[in-house]
Write a protein that holds these residues in place. Structure first.
Motif: not given
Length: 171
Positions: A15-34
């Motif tokens: 769960q933590l690994r997935i949450r970290h990946s989500l945080l990384k993606e959504f911290s880097t890209y707007p939702l429309a570009e994720a």
């Protein structure tokens, strides 16, 4: 929907690994570009597993944003009033200064800059009771100040002074 029972039943480490990946993606890209592809590659899960855990990218975004907001609000004291202005201001300053360490600064920046409008806005919470209007106004000012500081960190001192002035009447 938020997160599925399947996700909740995963080992905490996964769960933590997935949450970290989500945080990384959504911290880097707007939702429309994720992209799901980047999330699954980073977290080491299959694309099909992603869709077992989340309905879509918006669902995954709302999940990680919910986790972040829960953590952020955990640091904040009781209901805002004119009697605890300094406590709230100190908490806001600490939150803003600590956002890099908590890992939520990028997520909140993306949220305020792009995703909030993309997802649509909800009205502020209606507060009732004797202090309802005052509590509503204070809460709106706190949230707007945080939003403004996240989007323009160089103005933190001025914005905190402005907030303190309007809430305490002290210049």
């Amino acid at each position: 929907m938020m997160v599925s029972k399947t996700f909740e039943n995963l080992a905490e480490e996964k769960q933590l690994r997935i949450r970290h990946s989500l945080l990384k993606e959504f911290s880097t890209y707007p939702l429309a570009e994720a992209q799901v592809a980047r999330i699954v590659a980073d977290s080491g899960i299959a694309r099909g597993a992603f869709y077992k855990y989340f309905t879509d990218l918006t669902d995954a975004y709302n999940y990680v944003l919910g986790v972040a907001l829960y953590e952020i609000h955990r640091m904040i004291p009781e209901t805002p009033t004119v009697d605890n202005v300094e406590t709230y201001i100190s908490t806001i300053e600490a939150f803003v200064l600590e956002t890099d360490k908590t890992g939520y600064k990028g997520l909140m920046t993306q949220h305020y800059r792009y995703n909030e409008g993309f997802l649509g806005n909800e009205p502020s919470k209606l507060m009732v009771g004797n202090n309802g209007p005052e509590q509503w106004a204070i809460t709106v000012l706190y949230h707007q100040t945080i939003r403004d500081i996240i989007l323009d960190p160089d103005t933190m001192t001025e914005r905190m002074t402005q907030l303190r002035t309007i809430l305490t009447g002290k210049h």
